[in-house]
Design a protein around this motif. Structure first.
Motif, PDB file in Angstrom:
ATOM      1  N   UNK A  15       0.946   7.243 -13.734  1.00  0.00           N
ATOM      2  CA  UNK A  15       0.146   8.392 -15.324  1.00  0.00           C
ATOM      3  C   UNK A  15      -0.527   9.090 -14.649  1.00  0.00           C
ATOM      4  N   UNK A  16      -1.228   8.443 -13.160  1.00  0.00           N
ATOM      5  CA  UNK A  16      -2.611   9.219 -12.862  1.00  0.00           C
ATOM      6  C   UNK A  16      -1.499  11.072 -11.641  1.00  0.00           C
ATOM      7  N   UNK A  17      -0.524  10.851 -11.781  1.00  0.00           N
ATOM      8  CA  UNK A  17      -0.125  12.142 -11.028  1.00  0.00           C
ATOM      9  C   UNK A  17      -0.238  13.342 -12.253  1.00  0.00           C
ATOM     10  N   UNK A  18       0.298  13.070 -13.244  1.00  0.00           N
ATOM     11  CA  UNK A  18       0.703  14.109 -14.051  1.00  0.00           C
ATOM     12  C   UNK A  18      -1.049  14.332 -14.188  1.00  0.00           C
ATOM     13  N   UNK A  51       0.600  -1.207   0.747  1.00  0.00           N
ATOM     14  CA  UNK A  51       0.164   0.209   0.118  1.00  0.00           C
ATOM     15  C   UNK A  51       0.660   1.392   0.112  1.00  0.00           C
ATOM     16  N   UNK A  52       1.684   1.476   1.415  1.00  0.00           N
ATOM     17  CA  UNK A  52       2.389   2.705   0.818  1.00  0.00           C
ATOM     18  C   UNK A  52       3.712   3.356  -0.258  1.00  0.00           C
ATOM     19  N   UNK A  53       4.162   1.840  -0.770  1.00  0.00           N
ATOM     20  CA  UNK A  53       5.075   2.547  -1.664  1.00  0.00           C
ATOM     21  C   UNK A  53       3.659   2.605  -3.385  1.00  0.00           C
ATOM     22  N   UNK A  54       2.345   2.424  -3.160  1.00  0.00           N
ATOM     23  CA  UNK A  54       1.438   2.289  -4.128  1.00  0.00           C
ATOM     24  C   UNK A  54       0.592   3.680  -3.780  1.00  0.00           C
ATOM     25  N   UNK A  55       0.363   4.099  -2.441  1.00  0.00           N
ATOM     26  CA  UNK A  55      -0.022   5.563  -2.689  1.00  0.00           C
ATOM     27  C   UNK A  55       1.233   6.880  -3.177  1.00  0.00           C
ATOM     28  N   UNK A  56       2.707   6.363  -3.338  1.00  0.00           N
ATOM     29  CA  UNK A  56       3.297   7.342  -3.220  1.00  0.00           C
ATOM     30  C   UNK A  56       3.653   7.440  -4.940  1.00  0.00           C
ATOM     31  N   UNK A  57       3.617   6.273  -5.536  1.00  0.00           N
ATOM     32  CA  UNK A  57       3.686   6.215  -7.030  1.00  0.00           C
ATOM     33  C   UNK A  57       2.304   7.175  -7.563  1.00  0.00           C
ATOM     34  N   UNK A  58       0.632   6.891  -6.918  1.00  0.00           N
ATOM     35  CA  UNK A  58      -0.343   7.763  -7.396  1.00  0.00           C
ATOM     36  C   UNK A  58       0.326   8.985  -6.575  1.00  0.00           C
ATOM     37  N   UNK A  59       0.146   9.858  -5.919  1.00  0.00           N
ATOM     38  CA  UNK A  59       0.310  11.130  -5.568  1.00  0.00           C
ATOM     39  C   UNK A  59       2.183  11.725  -6.071  1.00  0.00           C
ATOM     40  N   UNK A  60       2.962  11.152  -6.142  1.00  0.00           N
ATOM     41  CA  UNK A  60       4.297  11.939  -7.348  1.00  0.00           C
ATOM     42  C   UNK A  60       4.473  11.358  -7.952  1.00  0.00           C
ATOM     43  N   UNK A  61       3.685   9.893  -9.015  1.00  0.00           N
ATOM     44  CA  UNK A  61       4.461   9.457 -10.212  1.00  0.00           C
ATOM     45  C   UNK A  61       5.987   9.001  -9.968  1.00  0.00           C
ATOM     46  N   UNK A  62       6.430   9.044  -9.313  1.00  0.00           N
ATOM     47  CA  UNK A  62       7.955   8.262  -8.833  1.00  0.00           C
ATOM     48  C   UNK A  62       7.308   6.853  -8.648  1.00  0.00           C
ATOM     49  N   UNK A  91      -5.031  22.028 -13.125  1.00  0.00           N
ATOM     50  CA  UNK A  91      -4.112  23.489 -13.035  1.00  0.00           C
ATOM     51  C   UNK A  91      -3.706  23.293 -12.098  1.00  0.00           C
ATOM     52  N   UNK A  92      -2.792  22.249 -11.187  1.00  0.00           N
ATOM     53  CA  UNK A  92      -1.477  22.680 -10.781  1.00  0.00           C
ATOM     54  C   UNK A  92      -0.194  21.719 -12.072  1.00  0.00           C
ATOM     55  N   UNK A  93       0.625  22.426 -11.009  1.00  0.00           N
ATOM     56  CA  UNK A  93       2.526  22.093 -12.013  1.00  0.00           C
ATOM     57  C   UNK A  93       2.900  20.196 -11.133  1.00  0.00           C
ATOM     58  N   UNK A  94       3.021  19.804 -12.718  1.00  0.00           N
ATOM     59  CA  UNK A  94       3.685  18.450 -12.389  1.00  0.00           C
ATOM     60  C   UNK A  94       5.190  18.002 -11.375  1.00  0.00           C
ATOM     61  N   UNK A  95       4.224  17.061 -10.635  1.00  0.00           N
ATOM     62  CA  UNK A  95       5.655  16.533  -9.180  1.00  0.00           C
ATOM     63  C   UNK A  95       6.711  16.981 -10.418  1.00  0.00           C
ATOM     64  N   UNK A  96       7.439  17.383  -9.634  1.00  0.00           N
ATOM     65  CA  UNK A  96       8.750  17.565 -10.435  1.00  0.00           C
ATOM     66  C   UNK A  96       9.884  15.820 -10.828  1.00  0.00           C
ATOM     67  N   UNK A  97       9.412  14.893  -9.285  1.00  0.00           N
ATOM     68  CA  UNK A  97      10.025  13.753  -9.378  1.00  0.00           C
ATOM     69  C   UNK A  97       8.845  12.513 -10.315  1.00  0.00           C
ATOM     70  N   UNK A  98       8.023  13.548 -10.864  1.00  0.00           N
ATOM     71  CA  UNK A  98       7.390  12.724 -11.899  1.00  0.00           C
ATOM     72  C   UNK A  98       8.116  11.701 -13.220  1.00  0.00           C
TER      73      UNK A  98
END
Length: 768
Positions: free
Chosen positions: A314-317, A117-128, A324-331
């Motif tokens: 791809x969800x984060x981007x 769960x925790x790494x997947x939440x990070x992937x969904x919200x950061x795109x990394x 209307x937000x900037x794309x996360x820099x580490x995505x």
């Protein structure tokens, strides 16, 4: 060099720790990282400058948001076939109708291992792409410091509400305007863990003081862990989730403003395997549904095709562009184009250009030779074509040429995004093989040196000889040092990516090479001394020439083989197969050894025959000299006693010979009675038959008999107090199993009524 056993063991532990550290540093690669968060709100790049003098684009800001309110419903362990398969049509009718005929886009999102769960939440919200090191901190999730969608939304003034798994609260502290976290470790809780989320829903949907609502449901994941994806409890839980999605969707449609539509996102953090677990890379674990439902999309027409596959990152981007937000820099994710496909061509090109610029900058900051990367080259070509398109657009050209050129530029951008994302994703999963190999060599050398020194280390002597001093002054030691240093220079000068071991100082690297050479020379000296000692007893023909039996060789080879098998995840998942092989082989070797000792050795050993003959001769001479007169009755008793002892010896011999074969038969029966592992645990067997609700009396009888056997076998050498304590403890074990519903007491009628009552209770709760 003579060392005490404690000093030798401590030295081996220190060297082993060095090897493990080097291996782990290479196994856990450093993820790609961009600028610190405080610089993450920098101005967004402008549109590509059109060629020609005096022409400048005035579009330099981040585009306006595409959606007013966004609701993210994350259903833990939601597999793709739970929505797009037969279970979805049966238990999620409203969601299926929206997917097939509604205003929605459906995809299959692929999650990268580890699927927890925790790494997947990070992937969904950061795109990394989080690495396997994130599994270690999964139980105590620290605050997420990387640039992420939640932080960007809060910085932009978005009001966020969250209900569900408290992992979100740990990752994003002080980010939510309102939240209620629920723990995820009571896996037997199928209902309350979701009711704590749903009880807020009616009140929140009536309010207007929020922009983003995140709901994380855990009940489906708990059902999978307890009883698997084919459990009868999965259907009611999916029906419950379908009713919740229906309620949210209808509420969002009723409160839409004329300016901006609302968006409902349905996704899963990971799936589940056929056994109900997750964390690996099987198809059921990595494939999750991803639904975008909004009135902004065109209503679907025609037959439903197989959903397109996208990456979970791809969800984060996509959400960043939608809000209307900037794309996360580490995505490392790509924009899902159909979600923004209803906008004008200029807006679509602007969106993909922002995504490509962010990916190219991330590549520049993590790859020295980024200019040679195919993705970067494709992006520059697309950016140049984009400038030509802007030139035609600013000149007021509205012909079909402009539209065709825009489609061509869009296609170039999408290819560049795909290549850039692939390059960055490979860099995240690129292990430092050189550091891993150096660490593995050190670990294996210490292990081999310990195995060679175990006989002396376990003896009564407090100290023993370590064959280390002579090799340090040998020619072999210096030759190995020179060879390893040459290999180090070649690897560090020819490697494309920087290795951790190569980044060390030359003094440290040479020290490690000397340590490896010294250990290797010590091992060779120990092996040579063992062979030298094995030749010495050959001078005495009465002593066996070999000190190693087949059983010793098998135990040593099996230990080493088992240790080596732990280096592959497939062997770890099916570790029982290794133990099956080792136990069967050990039984066969024991049978051979017993046959040799009981039959071949006694009949073929000439020394044994000579000793027996001498004993009989001396017995006869003694009888003749002393003229002992043995009565007939005494002689018959002696013959009976001798025959009885010989019979006992013969029976023991046959029992010892039959024991390995009995063990083999029992092991084979146990293998067929209970399937285990990852690949076959879902197949029906005697274990499934026993644990079914219809056969609880049989399971209860076997459990009671097993506990009674344990008591009778152990209590014989125990005191009265120990017997009473053991009886109470075993009774407590059975009572606990009966309390949780695994077994029943004799006065209960059976498990059918209980199971039906539990199933009816889950069905009623799921329909509320």
């Amino acid at each position: 060099m003579r060392l005490r056993s404690g000093v030798f063991a401590s030295s081996c532990l220190l060297v082993q720790a060095l090897g493990v550290t080097l291996f782990l540093r290479g196994f856990f690669p450093v993820p790609v990282r961009s600028l610190p968060r405080r610089e993450a709100r920098a101005d967004s790049p402008a549109e590509p400058a059109p060629p020609g003098p005096g022409m400048v684009s005035n579009w330099t800001k981040i585009p306006a948001p595409l959606f007013n309110k966004v609701v993210i419903v994350l259903i833990d362990a939601l597999r793709d076939d739970f929505v797009f398969g037969s279970k979805g049509k049966q238990f999620m009718p409203y969601t299926t109708q929206v997917v097939e005929k509604g205003t929605s886009y459906s995809f299959i999102a692929e999650a990268k291992p580890p699927t927890v769960t925790m790494p997947r939440i990070k992937a969904l919200m950061t795109g990394s792409i989080p690495g396997f090191i994130d599994v270690v901190v999964n139980l105590n999730s620290p605050a997420l410091l990387d640039d992420n969608l939640i932080w960007q939304a809060k910085a932009a003034g978005k009001r966020i509400i969250f209900y569900g798994d408290d992992t979100w609260v740990k990752l994003f502290p002080k980010h939510f305007m309102e939240y209620d976290g629920t723990t995820s470790f009571f896996v037997s809780d199928f209902t309350e863990v979701d009711d704590n989320v749903t009880r807020h829903l009616d009140r929140v949907l009536k309010r207007e003081d929020w922009d983003i609502l995140i709901l994380h449901y855990l009940g489906l994941d708990h059902i999978g862990h307890i009883s698997g994806p084919n459990s009868p409890l999965v259907g009611p839980k999916l029906r419950e989730m379908d009713n919740i999605l229906k309620k949210i969707h209808i509420s969002l449609l009723s409160k839409e403003e004329a300016s901006l539509p609302n968006l409902l996102v349905v996704c899963g953090d990971h799936g589940m395997s056929e056994t109900g677990s997750h964390g690996g890379s099987s198809e059921g674990e990595v494939h999750t549904p991803l639904l975008f439902i909004s009135s902004a999309f065109e209503k679907r027409s025609g037959p439903l095709t197989q959903p397109e596959r996208v990456q979970q990152t791809d969800l984060a981007s996509t959400l960043a562009v939608g809000l209307g937000l900037p794309i996360s820099r580490n995505s490392v994710g790509n924009l899902i184009l159909p979600v923004v496909g209803g906008k004008t061509m200029r807006e679509q090109l602007r969106f993909v250009h922002l995504n490509g610029f962010q990916l190219s900058r991330l590549l520049q900051e993590n790859t020295p030779a980024y200019e040679k990367d195919p993705g970067y080259e494709h992006f520059k070509i697309a950016e140049k074509s984009h400038g030509n398109w802007i030139k035609l657009y600013l000149e007021g050209n509205n012909s079909e040429i402009l539209l065709n050129l825009g489609k061509k530029v869009l296609k170039q951008y999408l290819e560049a995004l795909k290549t850039l994302s692939s390059s960055l994703s490979k860099q995240v999963a690129q292990y430092d093989m050189y550091s891993m190999m150096v660490g593995t060599v050190i670990i294996m050398e210490v292990l081999l040196l310990l195995l060679l020194s175990v006989p002396k280390a376990l003896s009564k002597r407090a100290e023993f000889e370590v064959p280390l001093s002579p090799p340090l002054f040998s020619l072999l030691f210096y030759l190995m040092c020179l060879m390893l240093c040459a290999v180090h220079v070649i690897v560090c000068t020819s490697a494309e990516s920087l290795c951790y071991f190569c980044s060390m100082s030359w003094l440290t690297a040479v020290g490690v090479m000397m340590l490896i050479s010294a250990l290797m020379c010590g091992i060779l000296s120990a092996i040579a001394k063992i062979f030298e000692n094995s030749r010495l007893p050959l001078k005495n023909p009465g002593v066996s020439s070999s000190s190693w039996s087949e059983i010793d060789v098998l135990i040593l080879a099996g230990t080493i083989g088992h240790v080596l098998s732990l280096g592959a995840s497939s062997f770890i998942e099916e570790e029982h197969q290794t133990w099956y092989f080792l136990i069967n082989t050990l039984c066969l070797v024991l049978c051979q050894e017993l046959c040799r000792n009981n039959f071949l050795l006694k009949e073929c050993d000439p020394q044994h025959s000579t000793n027996v003959k001498q004993n009989f001769d001396s017995l006869g001479e003694t009888s003749d000299c002393k003229n002992i007169d043995i009565p007939a009755a005494s002689s018959s008793k002696l013959d009976k006693a001798t025959s009885s002892s010989e019979f006992m010896k013969g029976s023991h011999k046959w029992i010892s010979l039959a024991t390995p074969w009995v063990i083999l038969i029992c092991c084979r029966l146990l293998r067929s009675l209970n399937q285990t592992g990852v690949q076959w645990a879902h197949r029906p067997d005697f274990g499934h038959w026993l644990t079914s609700s219809e056969h609880k009396p049989e399971l209860s009888f076997l459990a009671a008999v097993s506990l009674l056997m344990i008591f009778f076998l152990v209590q014989r050498r125990c005191s009265l107090v120990s017997k009473i304590a053991m009886a109470l403890g075993l009774l407590g074990v059975y009572s606990y199993r009966a309390a949780v519903g695994n077994v029943i007491f004799p006065w209960q009628h059976g498990g059918k009524d209980i199971s039906k009552l539990q199933h009816e209770e889950h069905r009623i709760v799921g329909s509320i």
